[in-house]
Structures are given as C-alpha cells and as structure tokens.
Design a protein around this motif. Structure first.
Motif, PDB file in Angstrom:
ATOM      1  N   GLY A  12      -3.444   3.391 -10.953  1.00  0.00           N
ATOM      2  CA  GLY A  12      -4.733   3.027 -11.423  1.00  0.00           C
ATOM      3  C   GLY A  12      -4.648   1.965 -12.129  1.00  0.00           C
ATOM      4  N   ALA A  13      -3.907   1.703 -13.182  1.00  0.00           N
ATOM      5  CA  ALA A  13      -3.573   0.559 -14.208  1.00  0.00           C
ATOM      6  C   ALA A  13      -3.327  -0.765 -13.228  1.00  0.00           C
ATOM      7  CB  ALA A  13      -2.555   0.768 -15.069  1.00  0.00           C
ATOM      8  N   LEU A  14      -2.353  -0.476 -12.195  1.00  0.00           N
ATOM      9  CA  LEU A  14      -2.030  -1.848 -10.979  1.00  0.00           C
ATOM     10  C   LEU A  14      -3.544  -2.028 -10.497  1.00  0.00           C
ATOM     11  CD1 LEU A  14       1.335  -0.894  -9.834  1.00  0.00           C
ATOM     12  CD2 LEU A  14       0.791  -2.737 -11.733  1.00  0.00           C
ATOM     13  N   ILE A  15      -4.034  -1.236 -10.067  1.00  0.00           N
ATOM     14  CA  ILE A  15      -5.288  -1.448  -9.116  1.00  0.00           C
ATOM     15  C   ILE A  15      -6.344  -2.190 -10.297  1.00  0.00           C
ATOM     16  CG2 ILE A  15      -7.155  -0.582  -7.952  1.00  0.00           C
ATOM     17  CD1 ILE A  15      -5.261   1.659  -7.038  1.00  0.00           C
ATOM     18  N   THR A  16      -6.591  -1.624 -11.220  1.00  0.00           N
ATOM     19  CA  THR A  16      -7.625  -2.248 -12.025  1.00  0.00           C
ATOM     20  C   THR A  16      -7.146  -3.661 -12.402  1.00  0.00           C
ATOM     21  OG1 THR A  16      -7.906  -0.121 -13.126  1.00  0.00           O
ATOM     22  CG2 THR A  16      -8.566  -1.901 -14.449  1.00  0.00           C
ATOM     23  N   SER A  65       0.711  -1.379   0.028  1.00  0.00           N
ATOM     24  CA  SER A  65      -0.024   0.019  -0.002  1.00  0.00           C
ATOM     25  C   SER A  65       0.813   1.266  -0.102  1.00  0.00           C
ATOM     26  CB  SER A  65      -0.833  -0.095   1.271  1.00  0.00           C
ATOM     27  OG  SER A  65      -1.793   1.185   1.255  1.00  0.00           O
ATOM     28  N   ASN A  66       2.017   1.360   0.813  1.00  0.00           N
ATOM     29  CA  ASN A  66       2.797   2.221   0.773  1.00  0.00           C
ATOM     30  C   ASN A  66       3.588   2.808  -0.537  1.00  0.00           C
ATOM     31  OD1 ASN A  66       4.146   4.809   2.282  1.00  0.00           O
ATOM     32  ND2 ASN A  66       6.110   3.236   2.211  1.00  0.00           N
ATOM     33  N   TRP A  67       3.946   1.397  -1.309  1.00  0.00           N
ATOM     34  CA  TRP A  67       4.594   1.558  -2.390  1.00  0.00           C
ATOM     35  C   TRP A  67       3.810   2.057  -3.516  1.00  0.00           C
ATOM     36  CZ3 TRP A  67       3.496  -1.598  -6.749  1.00  0.00           C
ATOM     37  CH2 TRP A  67       4.354  -1.410  -7.769  1.00  0.00           C
ATOM     38  N   LEU A  68       2.434   1.719  -3.448  1.00  0.00           N
ATOM     39  CA  LEU A  68       1.332   1.978  -4.489  1.00  0.00           C
ATOM     40  C   LEU A  68       1.197   3.795  -4.141  1.00  0.00           C
ATOM     41  CD1 LEU A  68      -1.360  -0.549  -4.616  1.00  0.00           C
ATOM     42  CD2 LEU A  68       0.438  -0.013  -6.329  1.00  0.00           C
ATOM     43  N   SER A  69       1.258   4.170  -2.881  1.00  0.00           N
ATOM     44  CA  SER A  69       0.946   5.644  -2.728  1.00  0.00           C
ATOM     45  C   SER A  69       2.196   6.374  -3.363  1.00  0.00           C
ATOM     46  CB  SER A  69       0.633   5.941  -1.323  1.00  0.00           C
ATOM     47  OG  SER A  69       2.060   5.448  -0.664  1.00  0.00           O
ATOM     48  N   ASN A  70       3.398   5.878  -3.473  1.00  0.00           N
ATOM     49  CA  ASN A  70       4.538   6.467  -3.870  1.00  0.00           C
ATOM     50  C   ASN A  70       4.708   6.493  -5.619  1.00  0.00           C
ATOM     51  OD1 ASN A  70       5.121   7.553  -1.401  1.00  0.00           O
ATOM     52  ND2 ASN A  70       6.362   5.588  -1.108  1.00  0.00           N
ATOM     53  N   ILE A  71       3.968   5.846  -6.302  1.00  0.00           N
ATOM     54  CA  ILE A  71       3.901   5.888  -7.684  1.00  0.00           C
ATOM     55  C   ILE A  71       3.036   6.615  -8.353  1.00  0.00           C
ATOM     56  CG2 ILE A  71       4.900   3.377  -7.438  1.00  0.00           C
ATOM     57  CD1 ILE A  71       2.290   2.499  -8.574  1.00  0.00           C
ATOM     58  N   ASP A  72       3.250   6.803  -9.519  1.00  0.00           N
ATOM     59  CA  ASP A  72       2.233   7.861 -10.410  1.00  0.00           C
ATOM     60  C   ASP A  72       0.953   7.244 -10.389  1.00  0.00           C
ATOM     61  OD1 ASP A  72       4.557   9.524 -10.915  1.00  0.00           O
ATOM     62  OD2 ASP A  72       4.809   8.381 -12.815  1.00  0.00           O
ATOM     63  N   ALA A  73      -0.060   8.392 -10.346  1.00  0.00           N
ATOM     64  CA  ALA A  73      -1.599   7.817 -10.237  1.00  0.00           C
ATOM     65  C   ALA A  73      -1.878   7.089 -11.664  1.00  0.00           C
ATOM     66  CB  ALA A  73      -2.013   9.229 -10.584  1.00  0.00           C
ATOM     67  N   PRO A  74      -1.513   7.438 -12.848  1.00  0.00           N
ATOM     68  CA  PRO A  74      -1.744   6.690 -14.095  1.00  0.00           C
ATOM     69  C   PRO A  74      -1.407   4.965 -13.540  1.00  0.00           C
ATOM     70  CG  PRO A  74      -1.058   8.650 -14.792  1.00  0.00           C
ATOM     71  CD  PRO A  74      -0.877   8.387 -13.467  1.00  0.00           C
ATOM     72  N   VAL A  75      -0.029   5.149 -13.388  1.00  0.00           N
ATOM     73  CA  VAL A  75       0.358   3.580 -13.038  1.00  0.00           C
ATOM     74  C   VAL A  75      -0.529   2.908 -11.889  1.00  0.00           C
ATOM     75  CG1 VAL A  75       2.573   2.254 -12.686  1.00  0.00           C
ATOM     76  CG2 VAL A  75       2.852   4.238 -14.072  1.00  0.00           C
TER      77      VAL A  75
END
Length: 351
Positions: free
Chosen positions: A82-86, A70-80
């Motif tokens: 979003g794609a990872l979450i999708t 979760s911490n790692w996801l919060s530090n990456i770009d929003a488009p990336v």
C-alpha cells in the motif's frame, strides 16, 4: 488469431494475454511471445499460481517488466504494498502536474511569440503605408504645382489678349521659362520617387510592377510634349525684359493652348495613376484590419484607363501594346544581344 496478428501493420501496438498451454503456443508459433507467472486470486483467498502467455510486438519487454513488478507486489506484505502504491501514485501525479505546467508554459510562450510576430508585421505594414502616403503625396503635390503654373500662364495669355483687343493697359504674364523647367523637373523627380518605392517593396505583390510600367509610359508621353522648338521658350517673358514682350499671334496662342493642355492631361494622368497605386497599397497592407473596402477608381472614358490589380491582365495588355513598351523590349533585346556577343569574344580571347 495468428492470421489477424500477422496482418497487423508494423506500427500498430498490441498485446494479448491468454492462458498458457501447448495448443496456444502452437497457434502463435513465430509470433513474439513471453511467459509470465501470475497469481490468480479472489477477494479473501490466498491466490493460485498460474502462467499466462503474453503476445505482442516491440513493447513486449516493457509489458513483461510491468508484469514482473505486479507479480512482485502481490508477494509482499499488504502495508508495504500500500505504501509503495501510494508513493508511486504520488510521483505519477506530480509528474503529470509538472508535464501539464510545462506544456502550458510552452503553449503560452508560443502564443506570445505569435502575437509579437503579428504585432511586428502590423507595425511594419503601417510603416510601409505611411511611406507610401508620403511619397505619393509629394509626387501629387509636385504635379499639382506644375499644372497650376501652366493653367495660370494660359489664363494670363487669354487675359492679355482681351485687354489688348479692348485697348486696356495690360502686363506681361508672370510665368517664366526657368520657373517652368524647375517645376517640371521637380514633378518628374517626385514621380520617379514613386517608381523607386514600388521597386523597393515589390515583394509585397509582384503585380505591382504594372505601376512602374504605367508610370514609365506616362513619363515618356510627357517628354514628347516638349518637342523643339518649344513655343514656351520663345513666348514666355524673359526676366528683366518684360517691356519687350509681345503678345503671340492668334495662331501661336492657339498652339500654346493646345501644347499646355496636352501637358496638363499627361501630368494629371500620371497623378491619377499614383492615386491608384496608393489605393492598391492600402488594400494590400490594411485591408485585413478594417471591414470596409476602398472603392477603386473607374473612369468612364476608356482611354483614361486606371491601374487596378483586379484588372491586371487588361491593363498589362494596354501597356504592352504601346509604342513605348515595344521600344523598351527592343532596346532590352539589343542589349542582351550585345552582351552575348561580348561574352563570345571574351571566350575566344581566353582560348
């Protein structure tokens, strides 16, 4: 808080997230804990770095991994992100769908196996009942032929006696002793066939052995009818010598009638007990398939008792008190004593 956590059962799953500070660490000292770096943010803000303390049991490693992801996801770009979450959500949905399909197939398979097992059990029950009907009817037919033969002989004797009294021409009875013995042996064999059937399917209901005991008692009583000298041997016409036959005396006719009626009574009782067995098998094997119940026989004469599993103890008491059963138990005890004596002798011989 520490006391609550320590009192939890070891199987309980728990996880507590709390602000990390010295007072908290001192409070939960000795409890499994892990420090996790997070970013607190409000919509539209950049976020503030913070540290939380996770407290939990054996799932702490998994929780920590999830927190780091979760911490790692919060530090990456929003488009990336979003794609990872999708993509992750798509994979999870596919996994859930596959699991649901797999479980449904398994449930359908188990239901199919249960249905097939039930059908096979039903098929087997019907087969056993059909065999019961066939064996019972064979025995009852044989007993009917024997009793009919005896009744005809008794009627022929009475008819000849009447014709002789009025001076009318008469003929010797048609009954012959070899024919009688053949019918008697066929009836006995068919009745023993019912006993063999009961012993073959004793697993259906252990109490069915009461029918074997009752039939054994009935056959013993039937055998006592033929006590030497049997009048039927001497008073039935002999094939080829009918002209030499003479009508028995009134006393002999009366004795023959009593002897014939006694055998008819014993045979009819055996036939009735076979009918009782057929009814009990119908209840045991087919009772669950039909809402109506078969009415068991209940003769008014207590001496002509019927064999019913719902009166097992009563019927067993009557049979156990019979002379035949006492003789059977005595013979069994003597046989066991002989075997025990033989084993002792064999043991001494080996020494």
């Amino acid at each position: 808080m520490k006391g609550v956590i320590e009192n939890l059962d070891w199987l309980d799953r728990y996880m507590v997230s709390i602000n990390d500070n010295p007072e908290i660490r001192e409070t939960v000292a000795g409890v499994s804990q892990k420090e996790v770096e997070l970013t607190y943010s409000v919509a539209g803000s950049e976020g503030v770095a913070a540290t939380d303390l996770l407290i939990g049991n054996c799932l702490m490693d998994v929780v920590a991994i999830v927190a780091r992801i979760s911490n790692w996801l919060s530090n990456i770009d929003a488009p990336v992100r979003g794609a990872l979450i999708t993509a992750t959500a798509t994979c999870l949905s596919a996994l859930v769908g596959f699991t649901a399909v797999f479980l449904q197939i398994g449930r359908q398979g188990r239901n199919a196996i249960a249905a097939n097992t039930k059908n096979e059990q039903l098929k087997r029950k019907v087969e056993i009942y059909e065999r019961t009907l066939e064996t019972s009817r064979t025995a009852q037919k044989a007993t009917l032929e024997l009793t009919s033969f005896l009744r005809r002989y008794g009627m022929n004797l009475a008819t000849v006696e009447i014709f002789q009294d009025i001076g009318t021409q008469w003929q010797a009875p048609a009954a012959r002793y070899p024919e009688y013995m053949e019918l008697r042996n066929e009836a006995t064999t068919a009745i023993i066939g019912v006993v063999n059937l009961i012993e073959s399917w004793h697993i259906i209901e252990p109490k069915l052995h009461i029918f074997c005991d009752a039939i054994g008692l009935g056959l013993d009583e039937h055998s006592k009818v033929v006590t030497p000298p049997d009048l039927l041997v001497y008073k039935m016409p002999v094939a080829g010598h009918e002209r030499e036959w003479e009508l028995p005396s009134p006393e002999e006719v009366a004795a023959i009638e009593r002897r014939v009626q006694r055998e008819i009574d014993e045979i009819q009782r055996l036939s009735a007990w076979i009918g009782d067995f057929q009814i009990e098998m119908q209840i045991l094997l087919l009772g669950d398939l039909f809402p109506s119940r078969v009415v068991r026989r209940d003769p008014p004469d207590p001496d002509q008792f019927c064999i019913r599993l719902d009166r097992y103890e009563e019927v067993k008491g009557k049979i156990d008190s019979s002379e035949w059963m006492q003789q059977v138990e005595l013979s069994t005890a003597e046989a066991w004593a002989r075997f025990a004596d033989k084993n002792k002798k064999d043991t001494r011989a080996r020494r």
